[in-house]
Design an enzyme around this catalytic site. Structure first.
Site, short mmCIF file in Angstrom:
data_model
loop_
_atom_site.label_atom_id
_atom_site.label_comp_id
_atom_site.label_asym_id
_atom_site.label_seq_id
_atom_site.Cartn_x
_atom_site.Cartn_y
_atom_site.Cartn_z
N GLY A 33 0.71 -1.38 -0.25
CA GLY A 33 0.00 0.52 -0.15
C GLY A 33 0.45 0.92 0.35
O GLY A 33 1.76 0.81 -0.79
N ASN A 34 -0.06 2.43 0.31
CA ASN A 34 0.83 4.18 0.57
C ASN A 34 0.27 5.02 1.36
O ASN A 34 -0.83 3.78 2.15
CB ASN A 34 1.51 4.36 -1.41
CG ASN A 34 0.04 4.44 -1.40
OD1 ASN A 34 -0.93 5.99 -0.97
ND2 ASN A 34 -0.34 4.22 -2.76
N HIS A 35 1.19 5.72 1.72
CA HIS A 35 0.58 6.25 2.87
C HIS A 35 -0.81 7.69 2.58
O HIS A 35 -0.84 8.40 3.17
CB HIS A 35 1.43 7.21 3.27
CG HIS A 35 2.89 6.57 4.12
ND1 HIS A 35 2.72 6.02 5.36
CD2 HIS A 35 3.89 6.49 3.74
CE1 HIS A 35 3.32 5.31 5.34
NE2 HIS A 35 4.37 5.68 4.91
#
Ligand code: CTP
Ligand code: CA
Length: 227
Positions: A33-35
């Protein structure tokens, strides 16, 4: 009268907004995933609705509340986001792609939890479909297509490259270099670049204020089509 027309400049228009990250499944308990928090995209969906548009929000996994009178469809992966977005694309007058779509996804999804074994472990990844580029290639005359760019270096040049390559009307450049800009915070520092390369550098402000600026530009672009 002009007064009522201006109060709801996007009345009768349909908007499609994406927001948040995508999660690419590795096994039953893990993902890549990412932020991205989704705050920018949710703010844009809210403001477009307030300007009179009928808004469909396609959201990756976020902890955010759906803005009032906005229709929401949740997705997890880049592939699911592509499928949903393609379903609503032709109906939309306005498309804002603010999701932080994963660029790569595991080639294989393990059906059972992967056990630790070797000291060094590699997961093979395949490029996802570039959703925005796919939309840009089939953009309709009625549409305003807006993308985002996240850059750490060569910012303006890279953003202009994406604007042209993906056939966008506007690209919103997110600068990672400023304090108070980025993922978890409520403020952001962006530069909006139009197809004609006209460039507006906004000062550091709240994501809601930035959403208003972006949506005013979108409303003007839509209005110009009707003239
Ligand atoms: N985007 C998309 N589908 C992808 C990747 C990105 O629709 N598979 C969209 C994003 O939602 C954003 C725009 O493309 O509106 C730019 O995303 P960004 O990550 O800045 O650029 P990329 O084209 O993915 O290139 P890179 O990450 O290598 O800079
Ligand atoms: Ca990317």
């Amino acid at each position: 009268s002009t007064f009522f027309h201006d109060a709801l400049p996007l009345k009768g228009k349909k908007a499609l907004v994406t927001a948040g990250p995508t999660h690419e499944t590795i096994d039953p308990v893990r993902f890549i995933g990412n932020h991205s928090s989704g705050k920018m995209g949710f703010a844009i969906a809210e403001v477009l609705q307030q300007l009179g548009a009928e808004v469909m929000l396609v959201s990756g996994p976020t902890a955010l509340k759906t803005p009032e009178k906005v229709q929401r469809h949740n997705v997890t992966t880049a592939q699911e986001m592509l499928t949903q977005v393609e379903q609503h694309f032709e109906d939309a007058d306005i498309v804002v792609m603010s999701a932080a779509v994963a660029d790569y996804t595991p080639v294989e999804v393990a059906s059972k939890k992967i056990k630790k074994k070797d000291e060094v472990f590699t997961i093979a990844l395949r490029k996802t479909t570039d959703i925005l580029a796919t939309l840009g290639a089939k953009k309709l005359a009625k549409q305003t297509l807006v993308g985002f760019a996240l850059e750490t270096d060569n910012e303006l040049e890279n953003a202009k490259g994406k604007l042209a390559r993906k056939n966008l009307d506007y690209i919103v450049l997110n600068s990672m270099q400023d304090q108070g800009a980025g993922f978890a915070v409520d403020t952001n520092k962006v530069t909006i670049i139009g197809k004609d390369l006209h460039t507006i550098e906004l000062p550091l402000k709240s994501k809601k204020e930035i959403a208003k600026d972006i949506c005013d530009i979108i409303a003007d672009h839509q209005l110009a089509k009707g003239e």
